[in-house]
Design a protein around this motif. Structure first.
Motif, mmCIF file in Angstrom:
data_model
loop_
_atom_site.group_PDB
_atom_site.id
_atom_site.type_symbol
_atom_site.label_atom_id
_atom_site.label_comp_id
_atom_site.label_asym_id
_atom_site.label_seq_id
_atom_site.Cartn_x
_atom_site.Cartn_y
_atom_site.Cartn_z
ATOM 1 N N ASP A 65 0.805 -1.216 0.000
ATOM 2 C CA ASP A 65 0.000 0.000 0.000
ATOM 3 C C ASP A 65 0.840 1.269 0.000
ATOM 4 O OD1 ASP A 65 1.110 -0.400 2.414
ATOM 5 O OD2 ASP A 65 -0.691 0.041 3.615
ATOM 6 N N GLY A 66 2.037 1.208 -0.503
ATOM 7 C CA GLY A 66 2.876 2.412 -0.511
ATOM 8 C C GLY A 66 4.098 2.203 -1.356
ATOM 9 N N PRO A 67 4.899 3.252 -1.481
ATOM 10 C CA PRO A 67 6.112 3.172 -2.298
ATOM 11 C C PRO A 67 7.194 2.382 -1.567
ATOM 12 C CG PRO A 67 5.957 5.320 -1.249
ATOM 13 C CD PRO A 67 4.690 4.610 -0.886
ATOM 14 N N PRO A 68 8.180 1.875 -2.318
ATOM 15 C CA PRO A 68 9.285 1.147 -1.669
ATOM 16 C C PRO A 68 10.037 2.065 -0.709
ATOM 17 C CG PRO A 68 9.287 0.812 -4.050
ATOM 18 C CD PRO A 68 8.307 1.868 -3.763
ATOM 19 N N HIS A 69 10.643 1.464 0.325
ATOM 20 C CA HIS A 69 11.421 2.250 1.270
ATOM 21 C C HIS A 69 12.610 1.421 1.724
ATOM 22 C CE1 HIS A 69 8.527 -0.164 3.670
ATOM 23 N NE2 HIS A 69 9.498 -0.232 4.585
ATOM 24 N N VAL A 70 13.687 2.122 2.000
ATOM 25 C CA VAL A 70 14.936 1.472 2.400
ATOM 26 C C VAL A 70 14.784 0.983 3.835
ATOM 27 C CG1 VAL A 70 17.403 1.776 2.737
ATOM 28 C CG2 VAL A 70 16.257 2.936 0.845
ATOM 29 N N LEU A 71 15.295 -0.271 4.030
ATOM 30 C CA LEU A 71 15.201 -0.856 5.380
ATOM 31 C C LEU A 71 16.365 -0.367 6.206
ATOM 32 C CD1 LEU A 71 14.255 -4.576 4.512
ATOM 33 C CD2 LEU A 71 12.765 -2.642 4.963
ATOM 34 N N HIS A 72 16.017 0.149 7.386
ATOM 35 C CA HIS A 72 17.051 0.600 8.312
ATOM 36 C C HIS A 72 17.193 -0.349 9.527
ATOM 37 C CE1 HIS A 72 17.497 4.433 6.220
ATOM 38 N NE2 HIS A 72 16.141 4.433 6.103
ATOM 39 N N SER A 73 16.192 -1.199 9.669
ATOM 40 C CA SER A 73 16.211 -2.084 10.841
ATOM 41 C C SER A 73 15.531 -3.400 10.456
ATOM 42 C CB SER A 73 15.464 -1.408 12.022
ATOM 43 O OG SER A 73 15.287 -2.315 13.072
ATOM 44 N N VAL A 74 15.882 -4.441 11.196
ATOM 45 C CA VAL A 74 15.258 -5.736 10.921
ATOM 46 C C VAL A 74 13.776 -5.678 11.216
ATOM 47 C CG1 VAL A 74 17.378 -7.065 11.323
ATOM 48 C CG2 VAL A 74 15.885 -6.577 13.261
ATOM 49 N N ASN A 75 13.435 -4.752 12.018
ATOM 50 C CA ASN A 75 12.015 -4.622 12.325
ATOM 51 C C ASN A 75 11.216 -4.114 11.152
ATOM 52 O OD1 ASN A 75 12.472 -5.491 14.984
ATOM 53 N ND2 ASN A 75 13.008 -3.373 15.639
ATOM 54 N N ASP A 76 11.928 -3.504 10.144
ATOM 55 C CA ASP A 76 11.220 -2.987 8.985
ATOM 56 C C ASP A 76 10.882 -4.082 7.979
ATOM 57 O OD1 ASP A 76 11.483 -0.420 9.978
ATOM 58 O OD2 ASP A 76 13.316 0.058 8.861
ATOM 59 N N ALA A 77 11.417 -5.352 8.232
ATOM 60 C CA ALA A 77 11.141 -6.451 7.285
ATOM 61 C C ALA A 77 10.699 -7.681 8.091
ATOM 62 C CB ALA A 77 12.374 -6.772 6.462
ATOM 63 N N PRO A 78 9.475 -7.736 8.579
ATOM 64 C CA PRO A 78 8.974 -8.912 9.293
ATOM 65 C C PRO A 78 8.901 -10.119 8.351
ATOM 66 C CG PRO A 78 7.201 -7.388 8.803
ATOM 67 C CD PRO A 78 8.437 -6.734 8.396
ATOM 68 N N ALA A 79 8.643 -11.220 8.888
ATOM 69 C CA ALA A 79 8.566 -12.445 8.083
ATOM 70 C C ALA A 79 7.424 -12.303 7.098
ATOM 71 C CB ALA A 79 8.361 -13.656 8.999
ATOM 72 N N GLY A 80 7.700 -12.692 5.871
ATOM 73 C CA GLY A 80 6.719 -12.641 4.803
ATOM 74 C C GLY A 80 6.699 -11.343 4.014
ATOM 75 N N ALA A 81 7.513 -10.404 4.488
ATOM 76 C CA ALA A 81 7.532 -9.116 3.756
ATOM 77 C C ALA A 81 8.311 -9.267 2.451
ATOM 78 C CB ALA A 81 8.175 -8.018 4.629
ATOM 79 N N ARG A 82 7.801 -8.634 1.428
ATOM 80 C CA ARG A 82 8.472 -8.692 0.154
ATOM 81 C C ARG A 82 9.589 -7.646 0.176
ATOM 82 N NH1 ARG A 82 5.934 -6.968 -3.965
ATOM 83 N NH2 ARG A 82 6.922 -8.352 -5.524
ATOM 84 N N LEU A 83 10.719 -8.063 -0.379
ATOM 85 C CA LEU A 83 11.895 -7.196 -0.362
ATOM 86 C C LEU A 83 12.448 -7.051 -1.773
ATOM 87 C CD1 LEU A 83 13.738 -8.761 2.753
ATOM 88 C CD2 LEU A 83 12.234 -6.775 2.714
ATOM 89 N N ARG A 84 13.110 -5.902 -1.955
ATOM 90 C CA ARG A 84 13.824 -5.657 -3.214
ATOM 91 C C ARG A 84 15.262 -5.402 -2.856
ATOM 92 N NH1 ARG A 84 15.305 -1.276 -6.554
ATOM 93 N NH2 ARG A 84 15.122 -1.737 -8.806
ATOM 94 N N ILE A 85 16.116 -6.236 -3.406
ATOM 95 C CA ILE A 85 17.525 -6.162 -3.050
ATOM 96 C C ILE A 85 18.279 -5.686 -4.302
ATOM 97 C CG2 ILE A 85 19.551 -7.448 -2.245
ATOM 98 C CD1 ILE A 85 17.580 -9.434 -0.912
ATOM 99 N N ARG A 86 18.963 -4.543 -4.167
ATOM 100 C CA ARG A 86 19.724 -3.978 -5.290
ATOM 101 C C ARG A 86 21.191 -4.223 -5.059
ATOM 102 N NH1 ARG A 86 20.098 2.317 -7.250
ATOM 103 N NH2 ARG A 86 21.427 1.899 -9.090
ATOM 104 N N VAL A 87 21.854 -4.860 -6.026
ATOM 105 C CA VAL A 87 23.285 -5.136 -5.970
ATOM 106 C C VAL A 87 23.954 -4.372 -7.099
ATOM 107 C CG1 VAL A 87 23.012 -7.365 -4.844
ATOM 108 C CG2 VAL A 87 22.899 -7.210 -7.346
ATOM 109 N N ALA A 88 25.248 -4.560 -7.334
ATOM 110 C CA ALA A 88 26.011 -3.757 -8.297
ATOM 111 C C ALA A 88 25.537 -3.953 -9.718
ATOM 112 C CB ALA A 88 27.507 -4.105 -8.193
ATOM 113 N N ASP A 89 25.114 -5.145 -10.093
ATOM 114 C CA ASP A 89 24.775 -5.390 -11.479
ATOM 115 C C ASP A 89 23.288 -5.548 -11.693
ATOM 116 O OD1 ASP A 89 24.535 -7.665 -10.099
ATOM 117 O OD2 ASP A 89 25.495 -8.964 -11.604
ATOM 118 N N GLY A 90 22.431 -5.219 -10.736
ATOM 119 C CA GLY A 90 20.996 -5.312 -10.927
ATOM 120 C C GLY A 90 20.255 -5.380 -9.618
#
Length: 422
Positions: free
Chosen positions: A376-401
């Motif tokens: 229900d909102g735009p992506p946001h950078v995780l600053h704490s483990v509490n920002d990504a509970p179990a089952g949360a969808r994540l987007r991980i950006r690395v050097a090549d993608g």
């Protein structure tokens, strides 16, 4: 009723003899008088002892009839002829037989030269006082008259001199000649009549009154008051050529131009053809010389102007300025190139620093940026483990993608290390 006196009514008229006798009586009471005048006509009949004279007033068209003894004329101290100026002493007389008036003369005296000159002098002062001699009233002669009015005696030397000299100086000139008597009692009336006729003629440009030399008595008509006033009234310029150099009648003073002689009058009236042609030739030569001098002067001025650098080499200043512009352009291009190189280096340094400090370089060293993907909102950078509970969808950006993942919840550091070891 009282009857009117004789002669005062048609019923009681005077007879002719009565009137003649009464007029003779009245005239007889006048007494003797002295009279001055000019002899206009002298009649001496062969078989008569009486001389008949017509005495004329030189200043007016008036005359008197005179009778005198024949011997009084024959034995006079001077010869009595037409035109002689005289002073007479006589008694008015009315001749009843013919009803005529005359002056019965008992003494005749010829007017002397001194008296004539004194009378002319008195007239001169009178005319001068009236302004007839004023130089401001003099009219100038035309430069080249077309027609010359000439008043002179018939077949006179003055006429021959004027016409010969005038036509010799300017052959195209024309004359309107009026022949009159130039001395005697009839001179003034004829000259005045000719003067009026020429003045009224619009073709006449100048009038010449000419006569040769003579005695004071001969030139007396040209000092007549009537003639002088007629000359002053003329609208056409009048030239007086009377007598020779010593002669100076009053008409010379009234006329617009006085000529010493008739020949001098001719020279004053028209220019000399030869002299005028020489003058024209001289003027043409002088004007041509002046024009050539002017052209040479202006040509010299133009040459001086053309010799100046700005006109001799007009493109030199432009070329000099063009070289300056080329140098300025090269200098500007060199400065701009140097400035661009310096700025390029500075931008390169800033880009390197930016790359060093930016996330891309960090990711290239093995780090990743994890963002949460809430429904229900735009992506946001995780600053704490509490920002990504179990089952949360994540987007991980690395050097090549970038890749997506599901969070299983937080783990402790030891278990995480064991997992990493495995």
């Amino acid at each position: 009723m009282t009857e009117p006196p004789q002669g005062q009514s048609a019923d009681n008229p005077f007879p002719v003899r009565g009137v003649a006798i009464r007029v003779a009586g009245w005239i007889d009471k006048l007494g003797a008088v002295w009279v001055e005048g000019q002899i206009a006509q002298l009649t001496l009949r062969p078989n008569s002892n009486t001389a008949f004279i017509t005495l004329r007033d030189p200043a007016a068209d008036m005359s008197l009839s005179l009778t005198c003894p024949r011997d009084l004329v024959v034995n006079a101290p001077v010869r009595m002829t037409d035109g002689t100026q005289v002073i007479v002493f006589g008694k008015p007389n009315f001749y009843t037989g013919r009803g005529t008036f005359s002056l019965r003369v008992s003494e005749i005296r010829a007017v002397g030269i001194g008296e004539l000159l004194a009378r002319i002098e008195r007239l001169r002062r009178l005319l001068d006082a009236e302004g007839l001699f004023d130089p401001r009233l003099k009219r100038s002669l035309p430069f080249l008259p077309d027609t010359i009015g000439l008043i002179t005696g018939r077949a006179s030397a003055a006429e021959h001199d004027i016409m010969a000299v005038t036509t010799g100086r300017w052959p195209a000139v024309r004359f309107s000649v009026r022949h009159t008597v130039v001395q005697g009692p009839n001179a003034v009336p004829q000259i005045v009549e000719a003067l009026r006729g020429l003045d009224a003629d619009p073709a006449v440009d100048v009038i010449v009154l000419a006569r040769g030399g003579g005695s004071v008595e001969d030139l007396l008509p040209f000092s007549d008051e009537t003639l002088c006033r007629e000359i002053a009234r003329c609208t056409t310029p009048v030239v007086s050529a009377i007598g020779h150099e010593p002669d100076n009648p009053l008409c010379d003073l009234v006329a617009d131009v006085r000529a010493a002689t008739p020949t001098d009058a001719a020279k004053r009236i028209v220019p000399d053809t030869g002299a005028e042609q020489a003058l024209v030739k001289d003027l043409r030569s002088r004007s041509a010389r002046a024009l050539r001098n002017w052209v040479n002067r202006e040509q010299h001025a133009v040459t001086q102007l053309r010799s100046r650098p700005v006109l001799a080499r007009p493109l030199e200043a432009i070329d000099a300025r063009g070289e300056e512009i080329h140098r300025a352009r090269r200098t500007a291009r060199r400065d701009i190139t140097r400035l661009l190189a310096a700025e390029s280096d500075r931008v390169g340094h800033l880009a390197a620093r930016l790359a060093t400090l930016g996330p891309a370089a960090t990711l290239a060293r093995g780090y990743a940026v994890v963002q949460g993907l809430p429904t229900d909102g735009p992506p946001h950078v995780l600053h704490s483990v509490n920002d990504a509970p179990a089952g949360a969808r994540l987007r991980i950006r690395v050097a090549d993608g970038a890749l997506t993942a599901l969070s299983k919840g937080a783990v402790d550091d030891e278990q995480g290390g064991a997992d990493e070891a495995h």
